[in-house]
Scaffold this motif. Structure first.
Motif, PDB file in Angstrom:
ATOM      1  N   GLY A 178       0.958  -1.169   0.060  1.00  0.00           N
ATOM      2  CA  GLY A 178       0.092  -0.148  -0.017  1.00  0.00           C
ATOM      3  C   GLY A 178       1.010   1.232  -0.120  1.00  0.00           C
ATOM      4  N   GLN A 179       0.173   2.476   0.298  1.00  0.00           N
ATOM      5  CA  GLN A 179       1.003   3.527   0.201  1.00  0.00           C
ATOM      6  C   GLN A 179       1.172   3.912   1.733  1.00  0.00           C
ATOM      7  OE1 GLN A 179      -1.259   7.395  -1.347  1.00  0.00           O
ATOM      8  NE2 GLN A 179       0.472   7.299  -2.545  1.00  0.00           N
ATOM      9  N   MET A 180       2.322   4.304   1.895  1.00  0.00           N
ATOM     10  CA  MET A 180       3.089   4.388   3.297  1.00  0.00           C
ATOM     11  C   MET A 180       4.070   5.554   3.589  1.00  0.00           C
ATOM     12  SD  MET A 180       4.175   1.470   5.724  1.00  0.00           S
ATOM     13  CE  MET A 180       2.470   0.548   5.434  1.00  0.00           C
ATOM     14  N   THR A 181       4.134   6.385   4.564  1.00  0.00           N
ATOM     15  CA  THR A 181       5.315   7.333   4.843  1.00  0.00           C
ATOM     16  C   THR A 181       6.527   6.201   5.117  1.00  0.00           C
ATOM     17  OG1 THR A 181       4.145   8.983   6.129  1.00  0.00           O
ATOM     18  CG2 THR A 181       6.235   8.683   6.815  1.00  0.00           C
ATOM     19  N   VAL A 182       7.598   6.854   4.534  1.00  0.00           N
ATOM     20  CA  VAL A 182       8.914   5.953   4.527  1.00  0.00           C
ATOM     21  C   VAL A 182       9.895   6.852   5.229  1.00  0.00           C
ATOM     22  CG1 VAL A 182      10.791   4.718   3.350  1.00  0.00           C
ATOM     23  CG2 VAL A 182       8.352   4.266   2.618  1.00  0.00           C
ATOM     24  N   VAL A 183      10.608   6.391   6.367  1.00  0.00           N
ATOM     25  CA  VAL A 183      11.658   7.309   6.821  1.00  0.00           C
ATOM     26  C   VAL A 183      13.015   6.538   6.662  1.00  0.00           C
ATOM     27  CG1 VAL A 183      12.439   8.169   9.077  1.00  0.00           C
ATOM     28  CG2 VAL A 183       9.838   8.082   8.506  1.00  0.00           C
ATOM     29  N   PHE A 184      13.900   7.416   6.143  1.00  0.00           N
ATOM     30  CA  PHE A 184      15.251   6.601   5.790  1.00  0.00           C
ATOM     31  C   PHE A 184      16.312   6.757   7.111  1.00  0.00           C
ATOM     32  CE2 PHE A 184      13.297   7.064   1.952  1.00  0.00           C
ATOM     33  CZ  PHE A 184      13.800   5.791   0.873  1.00  0.00           C
ATOM     34  N   SER A 231      12.938   1.988  -7.346  1.00  0.00           N
ATOM     35  CA  SER A 231      12.178   0.748  -6.826  1.00  0.00           C
ATOM     36  C   SER A 231      13.576  -0.157  -6.226  1.00  0.00           C
ATOM     37  CB  SER A 231      11.630  -0.154  -7.701  1.00  0.00           C
ATOM     38  OG  SER A 231      10.959  -1.225  -7.275  1.00  0.00           O
ATOM     39  N   ARG A 232      13.447  -0.392  -4.753  1.00  0.00           N
ATOM     40  CA  ARG A 232      14.459  -1.051  -4.338  1.00  0.00           C
ATOM     41  C   ARG A 232      13.820  -2.016  -3.263  1.00  0.00           C
ATOM     42  NH1 ARG A 232      19.779   2.467  -2.980  1.00  0.00           N
ATOM     43  NH2 ARG A 232      20.594   0.308  -2.869  1.00  0.00           N
ATOM     44  N   GLY A 233      14.483  -3.058  -2.975  1.00  0.00           N
ATOM     45  CA  GLY A 233      14.324  -3.849  -1.888  1.00  0.00           C
ATOM     46  C   GLY A 233      14.859  -3.188  -0.447  1.00  0.00           C
ATOM     47  N   ALA A 234      14.141  -3.397   0.824  1.00  0.00           N
ATOM     48  CA  ALA A 234      14.495  -2.842   1.803  1.00  0.00           C
ATOM     49  C   ALA A 234      14.072  -3.654   3.007  1.00  0.00           C
ATOM     50  CB  ALA A 234      13.580  -1.559   2.096  1.00  0.00           C
ATOM     51  N   ALA A 235      14.874  -3.319   4.178  1.00  0.00           N
ATOM     52  CA  ALA A 235      14.434  -3.945   5.496  1.00  0.00           C
ATOM     53  C   ALA A 235      14.481  -2.929   6.537  1.00  0.00           C
ATOM     54  CB  ALA A 235      15.307  -5.222   5.659  1.00  0.00           C
ATOM     55  N   GLY A 236      13.673  -3.233   7.631  1.00  0.00           N
ATOM     56  CA  GLY A 236      13.834  -2.156   8.513  1.00  0.00           C
ATOM     57  C   GLY A 236      12.973  -2.352   9.542  1.00  0.00           C
ATOM     58  N   ILE A 263      10.021  -0.788  -1.828  1.00  0.00           N
ATOM     59  CA  ILE A 263       9.539   0.556  -1.618  1.00  0.00           C
ATOM     60  C   ILE A 263       9.897   1.229  -3.317  1.00  0.00           C
ATOM     61  CG2 ILE A 263       9.971   0.890   0.763  1.00  0.00           C
ATOM     62  CD1 ILE A 263      12.746   2.388   0.113  1.00  0.00           C
ATOM     63  N   ALA A 264       8.764   1.892  -3.573  1.00  0.00           N
ATOM     64  CA  ALA A 264       8.672   2.298  -4.923  1.00  0.00           C
ATOM     65  C   ALA A 264       8.361   3.868  -4.885  1.00  0.00           C
ATOM     66  CB  ALA A 264       8.117   1.481  -5.887  1.00  0.00           C
ATOM     67  N   GLY A 265       8.847   4.739  -6.022  1.00  0.00           N
ATOM     68  CA  GLY A 265       8.024   5.957  -6.267  1.00  0.00           C
ATOM     69  C   GLY A 265       9.023   6.668  -7.399  1.00  0.00           C
ATOM     70  N   ASN A 266       8.895   7.852  -7.355  1.00  0.00           N
ATOM     71  CA  ASN A 266       9.859   8.416  -8.456  1.00  0.00           C
ATOM     72  C   ASN A 266      10.507   9.698  -7.643  1.00  0.00           C
ATOM     73  OD1 ASN A 266      10.181  11.019 -10.372  1.00  0.00           O
ATOM     74  ND2 ASN A 266       9.937   9.167 -11.715  1.00  0.00           N
ATOM     75  N   ASP A 313       6.712  11.281   2.541  1.00  0.00           N
ATOM     76  CA  ASP A 313       5.435  10.519   2.544  1.00  0.00           C
ATOM     77  C   ASP A 313       4.834   9.945   1.081  1.00  0.00           C
ATOM     78  OD1 ASP A 313       5.047  11.389   5.271  1.00  0.00           O
ATOM     79  OD2 ASP A 313       4.446  13.512   4.656  1.00  0.00           O
ATOM     80  N   GLY A 314       4.037   9.225   1.168  1.00  0.00           N
ATOM     81  CA  GLY A 314       3.288   8.546  -0.077  1.00  0.00           C
ATOM     82  C   GLY A 314       3.952   7.746  -1.027  1.00  0.00           C
ATOM     83  N   MET A 315       4.942   6.955  -0.347  1.00  0.00           N
ATOM     84  CA  MET A 315       5.633   5.925  -1.164  1.00  0.00           C
ATOM     85  C   MET A 315       4.813   4.673  -1.078  1.00  0.00           C
ATOM     86  SD  MET A 315       9.867   6.395  -0.611  1.00  0.00           S
ATOM     87  CE  MET A 315      10.150   5.398  -1.887  1.00  0.00           C
ATOM     88  N   MET A 316       5.050   3.963  -2.243  1.00  0.00           N
ATOM     89  CA  MET A 316       4.533   2.520  -2.370  1.00  0.00           C
ATOM     90  C   MET A 316       5.195   1.711  -1.776  1.00  0.00           C
ATOM     91  SD  MET A 316       1.578   3.415  -3.787  1.00  0.00           S
ATOM     92  CE  MET A 316       1.089   1.798  -4.009  1.00  0.00           C
ATOM     93  N   ILE A 317       4.697   0.708  -1.120  1.00  0.00           N
ATOM     94  CA  ILE A 317       4.993  -0.257  -0.358  1.00  0.00           C
ATOM     95  C   ILE A 317       4.694  -1.510  -1.091  1.00  0.00           C
ATOM     96  CG2 ILE A 317       5.547  -1.426   1.732  1.00  0.00           C
ATOM     97  CD1 ILE A 317       6.645   1.218   1.732  1.00  0.00           C
ATOM     98  N   ALA A 318       5.536  -2.785  -1.322  1.00  0.00           N
ATOM     99  CA  ALA A 318       4.913  -4.067  -1.565  1.00  0.00           C
ATOM    100  C   ALA A 318       5.558  -4.840  -0.696  1.00  0.00           C
ATOM    101  CB  ALA A 318       5.497  -4.295  -3.088  1.00  0.00           C
ATOM    102  N   GLY A 319       4.661  -5.376   0.152  1.00  0.00           N
ATOM    103  CA  GLY A 319       4.980  -6.567   1.000  1.00  0.00           C
ATOM    104  C   GLY A 319       4.504  -7.687   0.860  1.00  0.00           C
ATOM    105  N   ALA A 320       4.000  -8.337   1.928  1.00  0.00           N
ATOM    106  CA  ALA A 320       3.313  -9.783   1.996  1.00  0.00           C
ATOM    107  C   ALA A 320       2.195  -9.666   0.790  1.00  0.00           C
ATOM    108  CB  ALA A 320       2.818 -10.173   3.458  1.00  0.00           C
TER     109      ALA A 320
END
Length: 446
Positions: A230-236, A386-391, A408-411, A439-446
């Motif tokens: 879904g769409q989600m806030t991502v913090v790096f 578009s990159r794989g991620a863990a956290g 996680i994906a976006g432009n 804010d508003g990045m796309m997340i692809a998970g389970a």
């Protein structure tokens, strides 16, 4: 040694002129390094290297050629000049080649940036550092093994001479220690790492702290959960937010801009980030890991804002890219001994914001805190990301369970425009950024 090297380079460029070159420059890179690898309480490897490379660039009209050698005997250097001149006469024209503008060359004294530490670190000392880091990592409760530790020391010198009057030299050093820790067992194993690097030996983080941090990070990643798409806030985390600076610096590289292969190619003078973001390149930072006294063409370097309050202010340009774009050089030329000048940033960093990391995501009900990025799914032409991620999951403004196998994906244009930096900037890497929120990045998970 400095005088001898500069004299050799001056002889080379003058010899090239006598054999028909219109202009020439010569660069020398003298480097030595020593490193150890340590694993499972035992010495795994000891490595050492020394190199004395010289590169000559010859320009005849709009033709240029580069040849390098590690042999400084007179006969070898004579052959180097002859080969390079002959090659320059045979290669196709490059309408943008040439030395840097003479009025932009560095003149006068250099700042004392404390880039060189003469401390001699023995192999025994490096071995002790690596062993201490691994022992500290394995001493963390929950750590079951290590993936190895290492320590190293290196020094180098760069010398450059041109036919239009530049002659410069400086030295640098680097020291480091690192360890990778493994927690858990079987299919439930997780690993993480920590390292320290500094120009001066006494500026290193202690090996024990490096090991402890690596161990604690590995343990914190145990039993990862899945995350819903879904769409989600991502913090790096700062370890990964600096990668965004890498994508940015690639997009403002003058070669990419001139070729039209940058997603920011039409954005000079335009808002690229929000108004609370500034990005600085500071080659004159004292003891900076990427500091330099002059660029790869002898051009004077200076601290400059590449982004000021969100506005893109400059490309990074060497003399060839500057000619192609009809602009001035910016002091960002890089140089090796066997190729034409490239382009690179120095101590690139994102200025800190006003909120602590905890305040930055305090209002996030459900988000994702990234501590590791995997793969290189970034398109420099379109900005697609578009990159794989863990956290870790963010729940009600707090870090919660660990999460893995996420994409996680976006432009990058959208990501940059919504990016908000925290206040925790530290100068730990060659490029540095604080914790950042997007804010508003796309997340692809389970």
């Amino acid at each position: 040694m400095t005088t001898d090297t500069l004299s050799i380079l001056d002889d080379l460029v003058q010899a090239a002129r006598k054999q028909g070159a219109d202009a020439a420059d010569a660069v020398a890179v003298d480097a030595r390094s020593r490193g150890v690898s340590w694993r499972d309480g035992k010495l795994e490897d000891v490595e050492g290297s020394e190199g004395e490379d010289i590169g000559l660039r010859v320009l005849i009209g709009k033709h240029q050629a580069m040849v390098s050698t590690s042999d400084r005997r007179a006969d070898s250097l004579k052959t180097l000049v002859e080969r390079t001149v002959a090659m320059a006469k045979a290669v196709p024209e490059d309408e943008y080649c040439g030395l840097a503008p003479e009025d932009r060359l560095h003149t006068g004294a250099h700042a004392d940036l404390e880039l060189f530490d003469p401390t001699e670190v023995s192999a025994d000392t490096l071995r002790s550092m690596a062993a201490e880091a691994e022992d500290a990592a394995r001493g963390v409760e929950g750590v079951t093994n290590s993936d190895g530790a290492g320590a190293g020391a290196s020094s180098w010198a760069i010398s450059l001479v041109t036919t239009h009057g530049f002659s410069g030299h400086y030295r640098g050093s680097s020291f480091s220690a690192s360890v990778s820790a493994i927690a858990g067992s079987g299919t439930g194993m997780e690993r993480d790492y920590e390292f320290t690097s500094a120009r001066h030996f006494n500026d290193l983080t202690s090996a024990a702290d490096v090991g402890r941090i690596a161990g604690e990070r590995a343990v914190s990643r145990l039993d990862p959960a899945k995350i819903e798409s879904g769409q989600m806030t991502v913090v790096f985390d700062p370890r990964e937010s600096k990668s965004l600076l890498g994508h940015f610096s690639g997009a403002i590289n003058g070669v990419s801009v001139a070729r039209g292969t940058s997603f920011l190619k039409d954005m000079l003078g335009q808002p690229v980030f929000s108004g609370n973001v500034s990005i600085i390149d500071d080659p004159l930072r004292v003891r900076g890991l990427s500091s330099k006294l002059f660029d790869g063409e002898g051009v004077k370097v200076e601290k400059m804002a590449l982004v000021d309050s969100g506005i893109l202010k400059s490309w990074t340009l060497n003399s060839a890219a500057a000619r192609q774009l009809g602009m001035d050089v910016t002091g960002h030329a890089s140089r090796g001994t066997s190729s034409a000048p490239g382009i690179t940033t120095s101590n690139l960093y994102m200025a800190p914001g006003h909120l602590s990391p905890e305040e930055l995501y305090a209002d996030v009900k459900d988000g994702f805190y990234v501590t590791e990025l995997i793969g290189m799914g970034v398109n420099g032409v379109t900005g697609d990301y578009s990159r794989g991620a863990a956290g870790f999951r963010i729940r009600d403004g707090k870090l919660a369970e660990s999460v893995s196998e996420v994409t996680i994906a976006g432009n990058l244009k959208d990501m940059f425009s919504s990016l908000v930096p925290a206040s925790d900037l530290e100068f730990k890497y060659g490029s540095n950024a604080p914790t950042v929120r997007i804010d508003g990045m796309m997340i692809a998970g389970a």
